[in-house]
Design an enzyme around this catalytic site. Structure first.
Site, PDB file in Angstrom:
ATOM      1  N   SER A 236       0.838  -1.190   0.000  1.00  0.00           N
ATOM      2  CA  SER A 236       0.000   0.000   0.000  1.00  0.00           C
ATOM      3  C   SER A 236       0.875   1.244   0.000  1.00  0.00           C
ATOM      4  O   SER A 236       2.078   1.185   0.206  1.00  0.00           O
ATOM      5  CB  SER A 236      -0.900   0.014   1.233  1.00  0.00           C
ATOM      6  OG  SER A 236      -0.166   0.491   2.346  1.00  0.00           O
ATOM      7  N   LYS A 237       0.228   2.348  -0.232  1.00  0.00           N
ATOM      8  CA  LYS A 237       0.852   3.663  -0.284  1.00  0.00           C
ATOM      9  C   LYS A 237       1.731   3.958   0.930  1.00  0.00           C
ATOM     10  O   LYS A 237       2.681   4.718   0.847  1.00  0.00           O
ATOM     11  CB  LYS A 237      -0.243   4.735  -0.323  1.00  0.00           C
ATOM     12  CG  LYS A 237      -0.895   4.835  -1.654  1.00  0.00           C
ATOM     13  CD  LYS A 237      -0.343   6.047  -2.371  1.00  0.00           C
ATOM     14  CE  LYS A 237      -0.553   5.970  -3.849  1.00  0.00           C
ATOM     15  NZ  LYS A 237       0.618   6.266  -4.623  1.00  0.00           N
ATOM     16  N   ARG A 238       1.327   3.371   2.064  1.00  0.00           N
ATOM     17  CA  ARG A 238       2.054   3.671   3.299  1.00  0.00           C
ATOM     18  C   ARG A 238       3.549   3.376   3.178  1.00  0.00           C
ATOM     19  O   ARG A 238       4.374   4.049   3.750  1.00  0.00           O
ATOM     20  CB  ARG A 238       1.506   2.842   4.469  1.00  0.00           C
ATOM     21  CG  ARG A 238       0.348   3.439   5.192  1.00  0.00           C
ATOM     22  CD  ARG A 238      -0.149   2.475   6.252  1.00  0.00           C
ATOM     23  NE  ARG A 238      -0.589   1.212   5.678  1.00  0.00           N
ATOM     24  CZ  ARG A 238       0.076   0.068   5.750  1.00  0.00           C
ATOM     25  NH1 ARG A 238       1.200  -0.012   6.412  1.00  0.00           N
ATOM     26  NH2 ARG A 238      -0.401  -1.013   5.172  1.00  0.00           N
TER      27      ARG A 238
END
Ligand code: GLU
Length: 466
Positions: A236-238
């Site tokens: 994910s973007k995280r």
């Protein structure tokens, strides 16, 4: 054999989607099959044309070429309508007039009893209601044995059909659900092997029943495991970039990303890390895809990118690096030589553009790297070393890789010093950095005038620091 990739244009092309597309393409090429692209844009609220455009652009950039399509589901609504009528006529589907409130009430009751909610099917037996009244159309899940999904990656997966309820085929607004459109299209497009993300596995039993109800044979499946981030959670973007375009913008070459994604959960059976698409097309098989999730290792991607930057045809590196160059280029031919000299040391096109800046900068624009200054601008007779080299270089003729090296060695000898005592300050003067390609190659490209001017400038800098 016919395969397809069927993205929904609700966002950019995720690297996980890109990998699914690559696996489909490689399997089709290996087995002489066809690869079809279908855009699943029936969800009018979430689908956007700009996302579809971006997905197509990303696929083209990555070199994932499709043989047929793109087919847009939004242009195929009459077909879904026709098929659902067929199901209604055959009693395999029915209209459901339950209101949102009624369903919520049902759900509350079952949940209170601790069971997972499934639609009761109470509209199954209410014929003759007015089709103009707001309703959905549901699939009538038939009684029977466990459903078997034939999966190339996981083997046979058996699902007890009691976990299914009568799922919706057509929404109240008349639009088909994913389940209906995906199966109708897979039949219409003659798909024989459905390879898609593992997140769809729970949908597949419904699809198996639908294929059957529509009088079609059921294709084989290949549910491709998820991609995890470095934190071992779903990518994910995280934890980093997730879209193909982001990697392009970071300066990754398409062939490197293609190679990297190909090896994410699949290997050619040996420990090769660099495998071109042409090579993979000869040996890839969906059946050899790993069953467990793969971890996205950005360092490895950047390492691979470095390998491709060093070995790809120069013309491809030139095309790739252009958009990253934000300074004036006075001489296109010199740019090519400079790129050639520097490309084996870069990990990305952005890196490469950065490393060639000093070759096109004016002499007073060279910025000295702080670490390199600390490390190399010290020791005995620093000013004298620079000055004598500068003087020797000023009248040097001809100015070549060999002559500049020869001259430097002579100065070093006359001062009874090792060559490094001159090379390090020289590199700093000319490039501003502590590392560079072989310095005499650099000098040949930078030229005599600029080299002398940059040594002068370093000398001034040293004096100002004293
Ligand atoms: N449109 C679905 C998605 O983007 C994929 C459907 C499929 O491959 O069956 O997740």
């Amino acid at each position: 054999m016919r395969l397809r990739f069927a993205p929904s244009p609700t966002g950019f092309l995720h690297v996980g989607g890109a990998r699914t597309a690559i696996f489909n393409l490689l399997h089709a090429r290996r087995h002489g099959g066809r690869f079809i692209l279908r855009i699943e844009d029936t969800d009018v609220e979430r689908s956007e044309t700009r996302h579809a455009d971006q997905i197509l652009r990303s696929m083209e950039w990555l070199g994932v070429e499709w043989d047929e399509g793109p087919h847009f589901q939004s242009q195929r609504l009459p077909l879904y309508r026709e098929k659902v009528e067929q199901l209604l006529a055959a009693g395999r589907a029915y209209r459901c007039f339950c209101t949102v409130e009624e369903l919520a009430e049902e759900r509350k009751k079952t949940e209170a009893s601790g069971l997972p909610y499934r639609y009761s099917g109470k509209c199954r037996e209410i014929p003759g209601l007015d089709p103009d009244v707001r309703h959905v159309i549901r699939f009538r899940v038939p009684d029977g044995d466990a459903i078997v999904i034939r999966d190339r990656i996981r083997g046979d997966v058996r699902v007890d059909r009691s976990v299914l309820d009568d799922f919706i085929l057509v929404r109240t607004d008349g639009n088909p659900t994913y389940h209906l459109s995906v199966v109708v299209d897979d039949i219409d497009m003659g798909i024989t092997l459905v390879a898609r993300g593992e997140d769809h596995l729970s949908n597949t039993p419904k699809h198996v029943l639908l294929f059957d109800a529509l009088g079609s044979s059921v294709p084989e499946f290949a549910h491709v495991p998820l991609i995890l981030g470095p934190d071992k959670k779903r990518l994910s973007k995280r934890t980093g970039a997730t879209s193909v375009e982001e990697y392009r913008d970071l300066g990754v070459l398409p062939q490197a990303l293609f190679n990297f994604l190909t090896l994410l959960g699949w290997s050619p059976g040996d420990d090769r890390e660099i495998i071109t698409r042409e090579e993979a097309e000869k040996v890839f098989d969906l059946g050899d895809v790993n069953r467990s999730a793969a971890v996205f290792d950005t360092d490895k991607l950047m390492w691979m990118n470095g390998q491709y930057l060093g070995s790809a045809p120069l013309s491809e590196v030139m095309t790739g690096v252009r958009p990253f160059i934000r300074f004036e280029i006075d001489d296109a031919e010199r740019l090519e030589s400079v790129v050639e000299l520097n490309r084996t040391r870069a990990r990305s096109l952005a890196d490469l553009a950065e490393s060639i800046k000093p070759y096109f900068a004016s002499d007073d624009e060279i910025e000295y790297d702080e670490q390199a200054v600390k490390k190399h601008l010290r020791g005995e007779k620093l000013g004298e070393r620079i000055e004598r080299l500068r003087d020797r270089y000023q009248g040097l003729e001809p100015w070549t890789v060999e002559s500049t090296e020869q001259a430097l060695r002579e100065v070093a000898e006359s001062m009874e010093l090792g060559g490094g005592k001159l090379i390090h300050p020289l590199r700093l003067a000319v490039t501003g950095r502590g590392v560079s390609p072989p310095i005499f190659d650099v000098l040949a490209l930078v030229g005599q005038h600029a080299t002398v001017a940059r040594l002068d400038r370093l000398l001034e800098f040293v004096k100002s620091e004293e």
